[in-house]
Design a protein around this motif. Structure first.
Motif, PDB file in Angstrom:
ATOM      1  N   PHE A   1       0.848  -1.196   0.000  1.00 44.33           N
ATOM      2  CA  PHE A   1       0.000   0.000   0.000  1.00 44.33           C
ATOM      3  C   PHE A   1       0.884   1.246   0.000  1.00 44.33           C
ATOM      4  CE2 PHE A   1      -2.877   3.219   1.692  1.00 44.33           C
ATOM      5  CZ  PHE A   1      -4.083   2.911   1.052  1.00 44.33           C
ATOM      6  N   LEU A   2       0.476   2.243  -0.821  1.00 43.42           N
ATOM      7  CA  LEU A   2       1.248   3.488  -0.908  1.00 43.42           C
ATOM      8  C   LEU A   2       0.462   4.633  -0.268  1.00 43.42           C
ATOM      9  CD1 LEU A   2       3.718   5.074  -2.208  1.00 43.42           C
ATOM     10  CD2 LEU A   2       2.159   5.529  -4.112  1.00 43.42           C
ATOM     11  N   ILE A   3       1.101   5.276   0.716  1.00 44.21           N
ATOM     12  CA  ILE A   3       0.477   6.455   1.335  1.00 44.21           C
ATOM     13  C   ILE A   3       1.213   7.693   0.831  1.00 44.21           C
ATOM     14  CG2 ILE A   3       0.168   7.715   3.497  1.00 44.21           C
ATOM     15  CD1 ILE A   3      -0.350   5.194   4.933  1.00 44.21           C
ATOM     16  N   SER A   4       0.502   8.591   0.156  1.00 46.67           N
ATOM     17  CA  SER A   4       1.181   9.808  -0.316  1.00 46.67           C
ATOM     18  C   SER A   4       1.243  10.809   0.845  1.00 46.67           C
ATOM     19  CB  SER A   4       0.446  10.400  -1.511  1.00 46.67           C
ATOM     20  OG  SER A   4      -0.883  10.669  -1.154  1.00 46.67           O
ATOM     21  N   GLY A   5       2.241  11.674   0.791  1.00 48.03           N
ATOM     22  CA  GLY A   5       2.410  12.678   1.848  1.00 48.03           C
ATOM     23  C   GLY A   5       3.639  12.404   2.685  1.00 48.03           C
TER      24      GLY A   5
ATOM     25  N   PHE B   1       3.416  -7.957   4.249  1.00 52.62           N
ATOM     26  CA  PHE B   1       2.861  -6.649   3.891  1.00 52.62           C
ATOM     27  C   PHE B   1       3.968  -5.601   3.746  1.00 52.62           C
ATOM     28  CE2 PHE B   1       0.965  -2.542   5.373  1.00 52.62           C
ATOM     29  CZ  PHE B   1       0.154  -2.329   4.272  1.00 52.62           C
ATOM     30  N   LYS B   2       3.704  -4.663   2.823  1.00 58.00           N
ATOM     31  CA  LYS B   2       4.661  -3.568   2.600  1.00 58.00           C
ATOM     32  C   LYS B   2       3.896  -2.242   2.571  1.00 58.00           C
ATOM     33  CE  LYS B   2       6.768  -3.075  -1.494  1.00 58.00           C
ATOM     34  NZ  LYS B   2       7.677  -3.434  -2.580  1.00 58.00           N
ATOM     35  N   LEU B   3       4.346  -1.292   3.415  1.00 55.51           N
ATOM     36  CA  LEU B   3       3.728   0.038   3.454  1.00 55.51           C
ATOM     37  C   LEU B   3       4.747   1.051   2.939  1.00 55.51           C
ATOM     38  CD1 LEU B   3       1.245   1.749   4.398  1.00 55.51           C
ATOM     39  CD2 LEU B   3       2.460   2.062   6.566  1.00 55.51           C
ATOM     40  N   GLU B   4       4.372   1.740   1.849  1.00 53.89           N
ATOM     41  CA  GLU B   4       5.318   2.691   1.244  1.00 53.89           C
ATOM     42  C   GLU B   4       4.867   4.129   1.458  1.00 53.89           C
ATOM     43  OE1 GLU B   4       6.993   1.765  -2.702  1.00 53.89           O
ATOM     44  OE2 GLU B   4       5.701  -0.003  -2.626  1.00 53.89           O
ATOM     45  N   SER B   5       5.863   5.005   1.688  1.00 54.26           N
ATOM     46  CA  SER B   5       5.582   6.448   1.751  1.00 54.26           C
ATOM     47  C   SER B   5       6.744   7.178   1.081  1.00 54.26           C
ATOM     48  CB  SER B   5       5.426   6.889   3.197  1.00 54.26           C
ATOM     49  OG  SER B   5       6.703   6.994   3.794  1.00 54.26           O
ATOM     50  N   GLU B   6       6.716   8.501   1.109  1.00 55.02           N
ATOM     51  CA  GLU B   6       7.796   9.266   0.452  1.00 55.02           C
ATOM     52  C   GLU B   6       9.146   9.028   1.126  1.00 55.02           C
ATOM     53  OE1 GLU B   6       6.905  13.442   0.128  1.00 55.02           O
ATOM     54  OE2 GLU B   6       5.081  12.998  -1.018  1.00 55.02           O
TER      55      GLU B   6
END
Ligand SMILES: [Zn+2]
Length: 285
Positions: A227-231, A252-257
């Motif tokens: 899942f990609l969270i922008s910000g 699970f993989k959590l992506e952000s900037e």
């Protein structure tokens, strides 16, 4: 015969003369405001400022400092004559008592006694003004407890006092220009902004928590493994989401900037730093 040149820095001597006379005045004023328990415990003079240590049991309030300063300046404005009296030690002690020695013991048979006021009497070998007016103005710039029962007053006189006041005025003006208000409006304005800031901080925390819950629900119901969270979110915010999701989705993989959180079975390429956390890794991008 050798010639020796002696230079006396008259300017420096004059500064010390003013500052030293001011020491007597500040000491007297402090006793007047705080009480007769105030005793000179030491003093130190530089050309630009003086310090006077007085015996007193508590920190000084703004009002007390103001009162001391007020009495000291009134004495300067009245341009009192500084009286010098020479007496034999025995006669001096009989006449004035041990208040004479508050500036320190003086090992002389004859004492030089300084009177700036009727009630300020001190044996002193220092250099003094003839009249108090030449001090110009005295400003107490600091009052700090240096040990139990001793307060150190720091003060400046004449041009140094004016410079200090000008510097403070400049700082005040700068702060006022940030808020575009007048100096009298500044304290209330600061208070208003500070309270608003505290309220907004609370609101932001509340919204962040709502958003976190919403992300967690969205990811778990979608059963997505990535899942990609922008910000530009901080590590704590992302970690809370990641921890809640991996309870339901073990890979699970959590992506952000800035960060990627990934369970150990998932590979991440191109990162600046890897922080192992046991069952998962944090990658700094
Ligand atoms: Zn003196």
């Amino acid at each position: 015969m050798k010639e020796v040149e002696i230079n006396v820095d008259l300017n420096h001597r004059e500064k010390l003369r003013r500052l030293h006379t001011a020491t007597h005045i500040v000491n007297y004023s402090a006793r007047k405001v705080l009480g007769n328990h105030v005793w000179q415990n030491g003093s130190n003079l530089k050309a630009e400022f003086g310090t006077l240590d007085i015996t007193h049991y508590d920190n000084l309030s703004e009002k007390e400092i103001y009162e001391i300063e007020k009495i000291a300046n009134e004495t300067i404005f009245e341009n009192k004559k500084v009286q010098v009296e020479e007496l034999d030690r025995g006669d001096a002690e009989k006449k004035y008592g041990f208040v004479l020695y508050q500036g320190g013991a003086i090992p002389m048979k004859k004492l030089r006694i300084i009177h700036v006021f009727d009630s300020d009497i001190e044996a002193c070998g220092g250099i003094h003004m003839q009249y108090t007016g030449g001090i110009g103005i005295v400003k107490i710039i600091d009052a700090t407890k240096i040990q139990d029962g001793v307060i150190r007053l720091k003060y400046v006189v004449r041009d140094y006092a004016l410079d200090f006041i000008s510097d403070r005025q400049a700082i005040l003006n700068e702060a006022c220009s940030v808020f575009t208000v007048s100096p009298t409006q500044l304290p209330k304005t600061c208070e208003k902004f500070f309270n608003e800031w505290k309220e907004q901080k609370k609101d932001i925390e509340k919204l962040k928590n709502q958003l976190k819950t919403s992300y967690i629900e969205q990811i778990i119901s979608s059963r997505k493994k990535s899942f990609l969270i922008s910000g530009d979110w901080d590590m704590g915010f992302l970690l809370d989401i990641f921890n809640s999701v991996v309870n339901e989705i073990p890979s699970f993989k959590l992506e952000s900037e800035k960060f990627i959180f990934a369970t150990n079975d998932l590979k991440v390429e191109k990162f600046k730093k890897q922080i192992p956390k046991g069952k998962f890794n944090i990658y700094v991008m």
